[in-house]
Design a protein around this motif. Structure first.
Motif, PDB file in Angstrom:
ATOM      1  N   LEU A  59      37.988 -42.665  -7.490  1.00  0.00           N
ATOM      2  CA  LEU A  59      37.374 -42.552  -6.217  1.00  0.00           C
ATOM      3  C   LEU A  59      38.242 -43.749  -5.555  1.00  0.00           C
ATOM      4  O   LEU A  59      38.366 -44.756  -5.840  1.00  0.00           O
ATOM      5  CB  LEU A  59      35.863 -42.953  -6.346  1.00  0.00           C
ATOM      6  N   VAL A  60      38.908 -43.391  -4.319  1.00  0.00           N
ATOM      7  CA  VAL A  60      39.496 -44.429  -3.539  1.00  0.00           C
ATOM      8  C   VAL A  60      38.807 -44.173  -1.860  1.00  0.00           C
ATOM      9  O   VAL A  60      38.860 -42.943  -1.567  1.00  0.00           O
ATOM     10  CB  VAL A  60      40.929 -43.936  -3.415  1.00  0.00           C
ATOM     11  N   ALA A  61      38.548 -45.211  -1.404  1.00  0.00           N
ATOM     12  CA  ALA A  61      37.831 -45.151   0.012  1.00  0.00           C
ATOM     13  C   ALA A  61      38.663 -45.983   0.829  1.00  0.00           C
ATOM     14  O   ALA A  61      39.094 -47.146   0.344  1.00  0.00           O
ATOM     15  CB  ALA A  61      36.432 -45.460  -0.042  1.00  0.00           C
ATOM     16  N   ASP A  62      38.947 -45.514   2.157  1.00  0.00           N
ATOM     17  CA  ASP A  62      39.860 -46.472   3.202  1.00  0.00           C
ATOM     18  C   ASP A  62      38.924 -46.461   4.443  1.00  0.00           C
ATOM     19  O   ASP A  62      38.607 -45.397   4.899  1.00  0.00           O
ATOM     20  CB  ASP A  62      41.027 -45.611   3.285  1.00  0.00           C
ATOM     21  N   ARG A 116      38.491 -40.088  -1.323  1.00  0.00           N
ATOM     22  CA  ARG A 116      38.982 -39.266  -2.035  1.00  0.00           C
ATOM     23  C   ARG A 116      38.561 -39.320  -3.509  1.00  0.00           C
ATOM     24  O   ARG A 116      38.421 -40.614  -4.147  1.00  0.00           O
ATOM     25  CB  ARG A 116      40.403 -38.944  -2.142  1.00  0.00           C
ATOM     26  N   PHE A 117      38.013 -38.263  -4.097  1.00  0.00           N
ATOM     27  CA  PHE A 117      37.394 -38.164  -5.500  1.00  0.00           C
ATOM     28  C   PHE A 117      38.273 -37.394  -6.331  1.00  0.00           C
ATOM     29  O   PHE A 117      38.365 -36.011  -5.966  1.00  0.00           O
ATOM     30  CB  PHE A 117      35.894 -37.686  -5.333  1.00  0.00           C
ATOM     31  N   ASP A 118      38.859 -37.919  -7.237  1.00  0.00           N
ATOM     32  CA  ASP A 118      39.639 -37.142  -8.381  1.00  0.00           C
ATOM     33  C   ASP A 118      40.679 -36.414  -7.440  1.00  0.00           C
ATOM     34  O   ASP A 118      40.850 -35.342  -7.719  1.00  0.00           O
ATOM     35  CB  ASP A 118      38.797 -36.054  -8.882  1.00  0.00           C
ATOM     36  N   GLY A 119      41.332 -37.118  -6.393  1.00  0.00           N
ATOM     37  CA  GLY A 119      42.349 -36.630  -5.620  1.00  0.00           C
ATOM     38  C   GLY A 119      41.967 -35.463  -4.485  1.00  0.00           C
ATOM     39  O   GLY A 119      42.650 -34.915  -3.610  1.00  0.00           O
ATOM     40  N   ARG A 120      40.620 -35.329  -4.534  1.00  0.00           N
ATOM     41  CA  ARG A 120      40.246 -34.270  -3.161  1.00  0.00           C
ATOM     42  C   ARG A 120      39.373 -35.174  -2.071  1.00  0.00           C
ATOM     43  O   ARG A 120      38.662 -35.910  -2.540  1.00  0.00           O
ATOM     44  CB  ARG A 120      39.192 -33.159  -3.935  1.00  0.00           C
ATOM     45  N   ASP A 121      39.751 -34.653  -0.979  1.00  0.00           N
ATOM     46  CA  ASP A 121      38.957 -35.122   0.247  1.00  0.00           C
ATOM     47  C   ASP A 121      37.475 -34.838   0.196  1.00  0.00           C
ATOM     48  O   ASP A 121      37.252 -33.993  -0.060  1.00  0.00           O
ATOM     49  CB  ASP A 121      39.804 -34.738   1.582  1.00  0.00           C
ATOM     50  N   MET A 122      36.702 -35.961   0.260  1.00  0.00           N
ATOM     51  CA  MET A 122      35.368 -35.629   0.163  1.00  0.00           C
ATOM     52  C   MET A 122      34.635 -36.058   1.511  1.00  0.00           C
ATOM     53  O   MET A 122      33.471 -36.256   1.603  1.00  0.00           O
ATOM     54  CB  MET A 122      34.665 -36.621  -1.088  1.00  0.00           C
ATOM     55  N   ALA A 123      35.402 -36.654   2.623  1.00  0.00           N
ATOM     56  CA  ALA A 123      34.703 -37.102   3.750  1.00  0.00           C
ATOM     57  C   ALA A 123      34.006 -35.995   4.576  1.00  0.00           C
ATOM     58  O   ALA A 123      34.482 -34.824   4.514  1.00  0.00           O
ATOM     59  CB  ALA A 123      35.811 -37.569   4.504  1.00  0.00           C
ATOM     60  N   HIS A 124      33.003 -35.979   4.941  1.00  0.00           N
ATOM     61  CA  HIS A 124      31.832 -35.198   5.586  1.00  0.00           C
ATOM     62  C   HIS A 124      31.584 -33.974   4.759  1.00  0.00           C
ATOM     63  O   HIS A 124      31.392 -32.998   5.479  1.00  0.00           O
ATOM     64  CB  HIS A 124      32.693 -34.858   7.005  1.00  0.00           C
ATOM     65  N   MET A 125      31.493 -34.120   3.380  1.00  0.00           N
ATOM     66  CA  MET A 125      30.901 -33.188   2.578  1.00  0.00           C
ATOM     67  C   MET A 125      29.599 -33.070   2.479  1.00  0.00           C
ATOM     68  O   MET A 125      29.147 -34.372   2.163  1.00  0.00           O
ATOM     69  CB  MET A 125      32.061 -33.382   1.149  1.00  0.00           C
ATOM     70  N   VAL A 130      29.160 -32.144  -2.870  1.00  0.00           N
ATOM     71  CA  VAL A 130      29.743 -33.644  -3.639  1.00  0.00           C
ATOM     72  C   VAL A 130      29.184 -33.481  -5.059  1.00  0.00           C
ATOM     73  O   VAL A 130      29.897 -33.414  -5.962  1.00  0.00           O
ATOM     74  CB  VAL A 130      28.971 -34.786  -3.035  1.00  0.00           C
ATOM     75  N   ALA A 131      27.920 -33.028  -5.312  1.00  0.00           N
ATOM     76  CA  ALA A 131      27.362 -32.898  -6.679  1.00  0.00           C
ATOM     77  C   ALA A 131      28.309 -31.883  -7.430  1.00  0.00           C
ATOM     78  O   ALA A 131      28.500 -31.976  -8.739  1.00  0.00           O
ATOM     79  CB  ALA A 131      26.123 -32.612  -6.703  1.00  0.00           C
ATOM     80  N   ARG A 132      28.358 -30.684  -6.806  1.00  0.00           N
ATOM     81  CA  ARG A 132      29.172 -29.691  -7.413  1.00  0.00           C
ATOM     82  C   ARG A 132      30.703 -30.078  -7.826  1.00  0.00           C
ATOM     83  O   ARG A 132      31.166 -29.621  -8.884  1.00  0.00           O
ATOM     84  CB  ARG A 132      29.334 -28.394  -6.735  1.00  0.00           C
ATOM     85  N   MET A 133      31.115 -30.898  -7.226  1.00  0.00           N
ATOM     86  CA  MET A 133      32.492 -31.422  -7.353  1.00  0.00           C
ATOM     87  C   MET A 133      32.591 -32.605  -8.551  1.00  0.00           C
ATOM     88  O   MET A 133      33.697 -32.866  -9.026  1.00  0.00           O
ATOM     89  CB  MET A 133      33.064 -32.332  -6.244  1.00  0.00           C
ATOM     90  N   GLY A 134      31.286 -32.888  -9.161  1.00  0.00           N
ATOM     91  CA  GLY A 134      31.401 -33.875 -10.410  1.00  0.00           C
ATOM     92  C   GLY A 134      30.655 -35.241  -9.900  1.00  0.00           C
ATOM     93  O   GLY A 134      30.949 -36.254 -10.870  1.00  0.00           O
ATOM     94  N   MET A 135      30.483 -35.440  -8.806  1.00  0.00           N
ATOM     95  CA  MET A 135      29.988 -36.883  -8.417  1.00  0.00           C
ATOM     96  C   MET A 135      28.605 -36.824  -8.097  1.00  0.00           C
ATOM     97  O   MET A 135      28.008 -36.417  -6.918  1.00  0.00           O
ATOM     98  CB  MET A 135      30.677 -37.542  -7.157  1.00  0.00           C
ATOM     99  N   VAL A 136      27.758 -37.357  -9.092  1.00  0.00           N
ATOM    100  CA  VAL A 136      26.340 -37.228  -9.100  1.00  0.00           C
ATOM    101  C   VAL A 136      25.925 -38.531  -9.010  1.00  0.00           C
ATOM    102  O   VAL A 136      26.288 -39.744  -9.530  1.00  0.00           O
ATOM    103  CB  VAL A 136      25.888 -36.735 -10.370  1.00  0.00           C
ATOM    104  N   ARG A 137      24.358 -38.971  -8.138  1.00  0.00           N
ATOM    105  CA  ARG A 137      23.991 -40.026  -8.050  1.00  0.00           C
ATOM    106  C   ARG A 137      22.537 -40.001  -8.287  1.00  0.00           C
ATOM    107  O   ARG A 137      21.834 -38.941  -8.218  1.00  0.00           O
ATOM    108  CB  ARG A 137      24.073 -40.673  -6.494  1.00  0.00           C
TER     109      ARG A 137
END
Length: 325
Positions: A59-62, A116-125, A130-137
């Motif tokens: 996960l990379v955030a800017d 970006r999560f695992d190389g894919r843009d996640m902003a405004h998703m 987000v959960a389907r992409m594999g990032m769960v909280r």
């Protein structure tokens, strides 16, 4: 001629791994610490400074900011999470940790920023995507369906549910097998989190700590790549804390990356591979647990006037609590 058969090593079921994460049964070895060893090696020579780049970030955030009126709750210039590692996000109350979680997982919208999560843009998703992409909280205040059973709560987290369609639901042959697989997986996770005896009870009857365990177990129904835990120890019975620690460490050895928010410094020091510190919405320090605990910026954020005292000294924390009361 006698046929020689290949003897394969016994593979332990994943639900047993939690018992082995920090201490193997007598006379046996740990199943695997491959991911833990890799993360330790990768982070060994990473600089202990805010916003530092990692060898293999998931996960990379800017430039992420979130403002409420005239107050800036989050102002993160750069942030990375090492893949397969256990990263602790710590800081005083009001530092912006939960707001940052909300932004990363789609539960809130930032004023600026991209990630970006695992190389894919996640902003405004949206959160469900987000959960389907594999990032769960999980949440600081647990989110369980009180009038559903514990098992039904678990089944809500299953990613594949063909019987949910109106027409498919009329033909059991199309979804019965998958439903049974979901139930078996849910029961295995409940066994792992010591909730199997509660599977037919309403979730509303669980204690606060048990709800925390249920929420974490439900998150694992999706086989996530990254699990984000918001204060997993809050409200958990002390008798269950060591078990929960082992569960978190076992997630890493299954290949899952973990980011968690926690105020228990001893817990952070015990299991975290990397620690990121937030204060007033900004990342003020990063590094391996031992170095971060001695960072003046961290000590000042937590203890104020006690800035010359080691944060790892438990008596200091007790002293601060007594002064506040």
């Amino acid at each position: 001629m006698r046929e020689i058969k290949e003897v394969k090593p016994e593979v332990k079921p994943f639900q047993d791994l939690a018992k082995w994460a920090t201490k193997a049964p007598e006379g046996e070895k740990l199943i695997s610490t491959a991911y833990g060893d890799k993360v330790t090696k990768d982070l060994k020579f990473v600089d202990n400074k805010p916003g530092v780049h990692k060898p293999d970030p998931i996960l990379v955030a800017d430039h992420v900011t979130r403002k409420f009126g005239g107050m800036t709750a989050v102002d993160v210039e750069h942030f990375e999470i090492e893949r397969h590692g256990i990263t602790a996000l710590i800081g005083p109350n009001g530092a912006g940790k939960t707001t940052f979680f909300n932004l990363m997982t789609g539960f809130d919208t930032p004023n600026t920023g991209e990630w970006r999560f695992d190389g894919r843009d996640m902003a405004h998703m949206q959160p469900e995507k987000v959960a389907r992409m594999g990032m769960v909280r999980t949440f600081q205040l647990t989110k369980v369906m009180s009038r559903l059973t514990v098992l039904d709560n678990m089944l809500l987290g299953a990613p594949v549910q063909p019987g949910e369609g109106m027409f498919r639901s009329l033909i059991p042959g199309l979804w019965k097998k998958q439903e049974q697989e979901n139930v078996e997986k849910a029961e295995a996770l409940l066994e792992r989190f010591l909730l199997i005896k509660k599977k037919d009870d309403f979730a509303g009857s669980l204690s606060g700590g048990q709800r925390k365990l249920l929420e974490m177990a439900r998150a694992l129904m999706r086989d996530p790549k990254l699990v984000m835990l918001d204060e997993p120890m809050a409200g958990v019975n002390p008798a269950l804390k060591q078990s929960l620690l082992d569960h978190i460490m076992s997630l890493r050895e299954e290949g899952t990356t973990v980011l968690f928010v926690e105020h228990d410094i001893n817990m952070v020091r015990h299991i975290a591979d990397w620690v990121t510190v937030m204060a007033e919405g900004k990342i003020v320090a990063e590094g391996q647990p031992k170095s971060v605990m001695n960072d003046p910026a961290v000590i000042d954020a937590y203890l104020g006037a006690h800035a010359n005292i080691d944060l790892g000294d438990d008596s200091v924390l007790d002293l601060k609590e007594s002064e506040e009361h």
